[in-house]
Every structure is written in C-alpha cells, then in structure tokens.
Enzyme design. Structure first.
Site, PDB file in Angstrom:
ATOM      1  N   TYR A  52     -10.315  -0.569  11.437  1.00 25.28           N
ATOM      2  CA  TYR A  52     -11.559  -0.136  10.759  1.00 25.28           C
ATOM      3  C   TYR A  52     -11.900  -0.999   9.559  1.00 25.28           C
ATOM      4  O   TYR A  52     -12.961  -0.843   8.978  1.00 25.28           O
ATOM      5  CB  TYR A  52     -11.484   1.341  10.345  1.00 25.28           C
ATOM      6  CG  TYR A  52     -10.258   1.728   9.556  1.00 25.28           C
ATOM      7  CD1 TYR A  52     -10.169   1.454   8.193  1.00 25.28           C
ATOM      8  CD2 TYR A  52      -9.186   2.351  10.175  1.00 25.28           C
ATOM      9  CE1 TYR A  52      -9.037   1.793   7.479  1.00 25.28           C
ATOM     10  CE2 TYR A  52      -8.046   2.690   9.463  1.00 25.28           C
ATOM     11  CZ  TYR A  52      -7.980   2.405   8.119  1.00 25.28           C
ATOM     12  OH  TYR A  52      -6.852   2.738   7.420  1.00 25.28           O
ATOM     13  N   LYS A  53     -10.991  -1.904   9.157  1.00 27.01           N
ATOM     14  CA  LYS A  53     -11.280  -2.783   8.019  1.00 27.01           C
ATOM     15  C   LYS A  53     -12.045  -4.005   8.538  1.00 27.01           C
ATOM     16  O   LYS A  53     -13.190  -3.861   8.965  1.00 27.01           O
ATOM     17  CB  LYS A  53      -9.979  -3.125   7.286  1.00 27.01           C
ATOM     18  CG  LYS A  53      -9.401  -1.890   6.575  1.00 27.01           C
ATOM     19  CD  LYS A  53      -8.049  -2.101   5.934  1.00 27.01           C
ATOM     20  CE  LYS A  53      -7.604  -0.812   5.228  1.00 27.01           C
ATOM     21  NZ  LYS A  53      -6.151  -0.726   5.059  1.00 27.01           N
TER      22      LYS A  53
ATOM     23  N   ARG B  80     -12.729  -4.699  -6.841  1.00 29.56           N
ATOM     24  CA  ARG B  80     -12.337  -5.457  -5.644  1.00 29.56           C
ATOM     25  C   ARG B  80     -13.563  -5.751  -4.783  1.00 29.56           C
ATOM     26  O   ARG B  80     -14.388  -4.866  -4.534  1.00 29.56           O
ATOM     27  CB  ARG B  80     -11.321  -4.605  -4.879  1.00 29.56           C
ATOM     28  CG  ARG B  80     -10.736  -5.262  -3.673  1.00 29.56           C
ATOM     29  CD  ARG B  80      -9.667  -4.385  -3.055  1.00 29.56           C
ATOM     30  NE  ARG B  80     -10.255  -3.250  -2.340  1.00 29.56           N
ATOM     31  CZ  ARG B  80      -9.634  -2.569  -1.366  1.00 29.56           C
ATOM     32  NH1 ARG B  80      -8.390  -2.882  -1.039  1.00 29.56           N
ATOM     33  NH2 ARG B  80     -10.225  -1.568  -0.767  1.00 29.56           N
TER      34      ARG B  80
ATOM     35  N   PHE C   3       0.857  -1.184   0.000  1.00 28.23           N
ATOM     36  CA  PHE C   3       0.000   0.000   0.000  1.00 28.23           C
ATOM     37  C   PHE C   3       0.897   1.239   0.000  1.00 28.23           C
ATOM     38  O   PHE C   3       1.841   1.323   0.792  1.00 28.23           O
ATOM     39  CB  PHE C   3      -0.890  -0.037   1.240  1.00 28.23           C
ATOM     40  CG  PHE C   3      -1.977   0.989   1.246  1.00 28.23           C
ATOM     41  CD1 PHE C   3      -3.096   0.830   0.451  1.00 28.23           C
ATOM     42  CD2 PHE C   3      -1.882   2.110   2.050  1.00 28.23           C
ATOM     43  CE1 PHE C   3      -4.110   1.785   0.455  1.00 28.23           C
ATOM     44  CE2 PHE C   3      -2.890   3.057   2.057  1.00 28.23           C
ATOM     45  CZ  PHE C   3      -4.008   2.891   1.263  1.00 28.23           C
TER      46      PHE C   3
ATOM     47  N   ASP D  27       2.726  -5.805   7.901  1.00 25.48           N
ATOM     48  CA  ASP D  27       1.497  -5.017   7.960  1.00 25.48           C
ATOM     49  C   ASP D  27       0.324  -5.977   7.756  1.00 25.48           C
ATOM     50  O   ASP D  27       0.242  -6.657   6.727  1.00 25.48           O
ATOM     51  CB  ASP D  27       1.519  -3.930   6.875  1.00 25.48           C
ATOM     52  CG  ASP D  27       0.381  -2.938   7.043  1.00 25.48           C
ATOM     53  OD1 ASP D  27      -0.703  -3.364   7.512  1.00 25.48           O
ATOM     54  OD2 ASP D  27       0.566  -1.754   6.700  1.00 25.48           O
TER      55      ASP D  27
HETATM   56  C1  LIG Z   1      -5.608   0.702   4.857  1.00 30.34           C
HETATM   57  C2  LIG Z   1      -4.126   0.706   4.862  1.00 30.34           C
HETATM   58  C3  LIG Z   1      -3.400   1.794   5.367  1.00 30.34           C
HETATM   59  C4  LIG Z   1      -4.107   3.048   5.831  1.00 30.34           C
HETATM   60  O1  LIG Z   1      -3.356   3.738   6.772  1.00 30.34           O
HETATM   61  P1  LIG Z   1      -4.079   4.827   7.704  1.00 30.34           P
HETATM   62  O2  LIG Z   1      -2.950   5.551   8.334  1.00 30.34           O
HETATM   63  O3  LIG Z   1      -4.927   4.073   8.681  1.00 30.34           O
HETATM   64  O4  LIG Z   1      -4.922   5.696   6.826  1.00 30.34           O
HETATM   65  C5  LIG Z   1      -2.018   1.690   5.416  1.00 30.34           C
HETATM   66  N1  LIG Z   1      -1.374   0.589   4.978  1.00 30.34           N
HETATM   67  C6  LIG Z   1      -2.046  -0.477   4.467  1.00 30.34           C
HETATM   68  C7  LIG Z   1      -1.292  -1.672   4.004  1.00 30.34           C
HETATM   69  C8  LIG Z   1      -3.434  -0.431   4.380  1.00 30.34           C
HETATM   70  O5  LIG Z   1      -4.098  -1.449   3.854  1.00 30.34           O
END
Ligand SMILES: *Cc1c(COP(=O)(O)O)cnc(C)c1O
Length: 397
Positions: A209-210, A356, A113, A184
């Site tokens: 939150y996911k 997705r 990400f 992660d």
């Molecule tokens: C959703 C996601 C994020 C989002 O980071 P926030 O700081 O919570 O906005 C970061 N890294 C990955 C791999 C994600 O899937």
C-alpha cells in the site's frame, strides 16, 4: 526507459494537491475502480464460490508475488502475498530463528519501525526459549554482528530519516558470522531496485500500500530464499499453507515451496486493486525510477535548504545512502506539516520532530517539487504554522 509523464497520467491525483506521501499510502491508479468493480460484480457477483477456480483467486497470491518479485530481485516462485506486514515480519523471523537453533540473539536497529520490534518481542515471549532482541544505533549495526548472532532483522530504509542500509554488505557480514537475515522492504519496494537474489538475502517482507499503490489494507508479501524454503517450518501454519488444503487432514504438513508461507483466505478484492496497480509497475524500469527519484530528492533538498534555514536535514545528504524520501527536523514539525497540508501539500509528521516527504517518480515531477518548495518556504518564512488550528494532533499523524 520509462516515460514518467505517461505513468503520471495513470493516477487519479486530487485537484491541486501535491502528494508527497506515496511512501505511506500510494494514490489511486485510474484503472483500479473498474478492476475492483469487476472483481465484485463479474467475479464475486456472477461466479460466487466458483471464482476461486474460474476467476483464479486461489492462484493470485503467487502470481502477483512474481510480479513484485521482479521489482525486488527475487527468483521466480519465491514471493507470496497475504496478511499484513506485521504478520509477515513475525512469520519470517520465526522461520529465520528456527534455522539457527543454537543461537539466541536477534539484532535490529533503533530506526526500525516499532511494529517490527513489537512483533519480535511477542514472538520471543511466545517461544519462551530465551531469545534476546538487541536494538542498536543504525550506524552501529555492522559492529554488532558477531558469532552470537542468530538473526539480523532490519528495515532497509528508515521510515523516519530515509537512511538506507547496505543490504549486500550487511547480509554478507551476517552470513560470515553464521547468522541469517530478515529484510523489511516496506520503504524500498517500489522506491528503488532491490537485488534479493544477488545479495543472497534469506528472508524479506514488505507491504503493497506504500510505493506499490495497492490501496489501504492491501496485503503484504514475503520472500524466502530457494535454499531455505523446503526446510523452513511455518510458525503460522494455516490451512492454505498446507500441502493439500482440501484433503482436510488433521495434521499439518507444509506446502510446496513458497505456498507454505500462506496462512488463510487471501483478500481477493484487495488483490484486484493490487492487480491494477501492478499493471503500471510491469512497465517500469527500476534503474530509471531510481535516477528520477534521486533527481527529485536532490532538487527538494537544495530548494528547501536555500529557502528555509530553520529546517535541519534529517536524511543522509548522499543520495546513495538514502531511500526515496526526504525528512527535515523542526521543533514544531507537526504544526508546520499541518500548515503545508492546509495548502494542499501532503507530507506527514513522525514524532518527535520529523517532517517527512516522499518522492515517487511515477506521479511526482520536477514542477510538483518546485511548487512544494514554494509552499514549505511560505509556511516557514511567514510562520503560518504558528496558529492554534494546526497544533491539535489528529488520531493518525
Ligand atoms: C508500514 C510499515 C509497517 C506496517 O505494518 P502493517 O502490518 O502493514 O500495518 C510495518 N513495518 C514497517 C517497517 C513499515 O514501514
């Protein structure tokens, strides 16, 4: 075993909506509104500042850390909540880099990400010690683990394709090379069982939150392995990670254990939402969850491939190599997803061409998958997406 019809009844799902986006933002548990209202009125309203002690606000980040710890195979006392995931990536990577001071290479993959990559770039810049971020093809990660490597920083499940990295094997390989790992778990925590302790993972981070359903803006978590926690030096040395925050010393001393990875004031109201969400998770058997998730994704892939030859599977076909989401490639994927959303099937689009769909057994069942397949096939075979109203991109896709 877990009764998923019973867990489904614990969520508020908008009328008629098929929600295949719980991998991006989980839906609202029915108890959350009352739990948050209680935190507002009974705790903040009545206890005001005494809530830090009398409502247990100060202890929540580690207490809830342990409840999440069960889902990810962490040792008790080694997970803490706070901040957002991007911040936790920075914190974990900074601590990991410090553990391997004579090496300069940080390895990640091009499916990561972007925020994780951006945070690594920012950290490298501010350290100014000549670290190098190597971004390689996800399939080639193992080949790039060598004796130069300081930190292997990976997101276990690819946010676009759902491709799943083998945490045990890659962690072992990194350790043999003398490197440490940062995992992660954004798309793993709550999607399947994780065994951080069993894999000897060094650091892990993730969001709530996911799949965990704690609501927009809910805090992230960080895990540090027991063998590192007393030696790792927090780069974000905030007062609540201090050994004695209320001594108000002018010099920073890291707190005991995982407490040192706290930074500042926890988001207490959002913690109340997380508390309600974790009440559901406390009853979930993670092996049963994974079995149900695999069944749903297999059903979806078979149904879509039979009905929509114009869509190309972007996710691994082998369920053992994928997370709890399924993606298809289609050149007009944005418009196609908008046309699905217009029929109350919610998934999302990830540039350049990925449609997705997330599968979350807590509230999605086989009947939902059948209805989703019917909607996608209507949109695709009847070219419902080929309409100007579906082609203007919104700010959030
Ligand atoms: C959703 C996601 C994020 C989002 O980071 P926030 O700081 O919570 O906005 C970061 N890294 C990955 C791999 C994600 O899937």
């Amino acid at each position: 075993m877990t009764d998923f019809a019973a867990t489904k009844a614990l969520f508020h799902l908008p009328d008629g909506m098929i929600y295949l986006d719980g991998n991006s933002l989980g839906p609202l548990p029915k108890t959350t509104a009352a739990r948050v209202a209680r935190a507002v009125t009974d705790e903040w309203g009545e206890k005001v500042i005494t809530g830090w002690n009398r409502a247990g606000w100060m202890a929540q980040p580690t207490e809830m850390g342990d409840r999440i710890g069960r889902l990810i195979g962490a040792e008790a006392g080694h997970v803490v909540l706070g901040d957002t995931l991007s911040i936790k990536v920075y914190q974990a990577l900074a601590a990991a880099i410090d553990l391997v001071p004579d090496r300069k290479v940080i390895l990640t993959d091009s499916g990561n990400f972007p925020s994780d990559i951006y945070m690594a770039e920012g950290l490298i810049r501010s350290l100014g010690r000549g670290h190098e971020l190597r971004v390689v093809d996800p399939q080639k990660v193992a080949d790039h683990i060598d004796d130069d490597l300081a930190v292997l920083m990976l997101t276990q499940v690819d946010y676009r394709t759902g491709r799943l990295h083998d945490m045990a094997a890659l962690t072992a390989k990194a350790h043999e090379a003398g490197a440490v790992t940062v995992w992660d778990l954004a798309h793993t925590a709550g999607a399947m069982a994780v065994d951080l302790a069993g894999c000897a993972a060094d650091f892990a981070v993730g969001c709530t939150y996911k799949y965990l359903n704690a609501g927009p803006g809910a805090p992230a978590f960080i895990y540090v392995a027991p063998r590192h926690i007393e030696t790792c030096q927090p780069a974000l040395s905030g007062w609540l990670g201090h050994e004695a925050p209320f001594a108000f010393d002018l010099d920073y001393r890291p707190g005991t254990g995982i407490e040192r990875m706290r930074v500042g004031t926890p988001p207490v109201l959002q913690m109340a939402a997380l508390d309600a969400a974790l009440d559901i998770w406390d009853s979930v058997d993670m092996d049963a969850l994974r079995a149900a998730s695999v069944a749903l994704t297999e059903q979806f892939i078979a149904g879509i491939e039979a009905a929509c030859p114009m869509l190309t599977l972007a996710s691994p076909r082998d369920p053992a190599a994928r997370g709890s989401q399924v993606s298809f490639r289609f050149a007009d994927g944005y418009a196609a997803m908008q046309a699905c959303i217009a029929q109350n099937l919610i998934g999302d689009f990830r540039a350049p061409d990925i449609m997705r769909f997330g599968f979350t057994p807590l509230f999605i069942d086989a009947g939902d998958v059948d209805r989703a397949i019917a909607i996608v096939s209507d949109v695709m075979t009847n070219r419902l997406w080929d309409d100007p109203q579906f082609k203007t991109r919104a700010r959030v896709t």
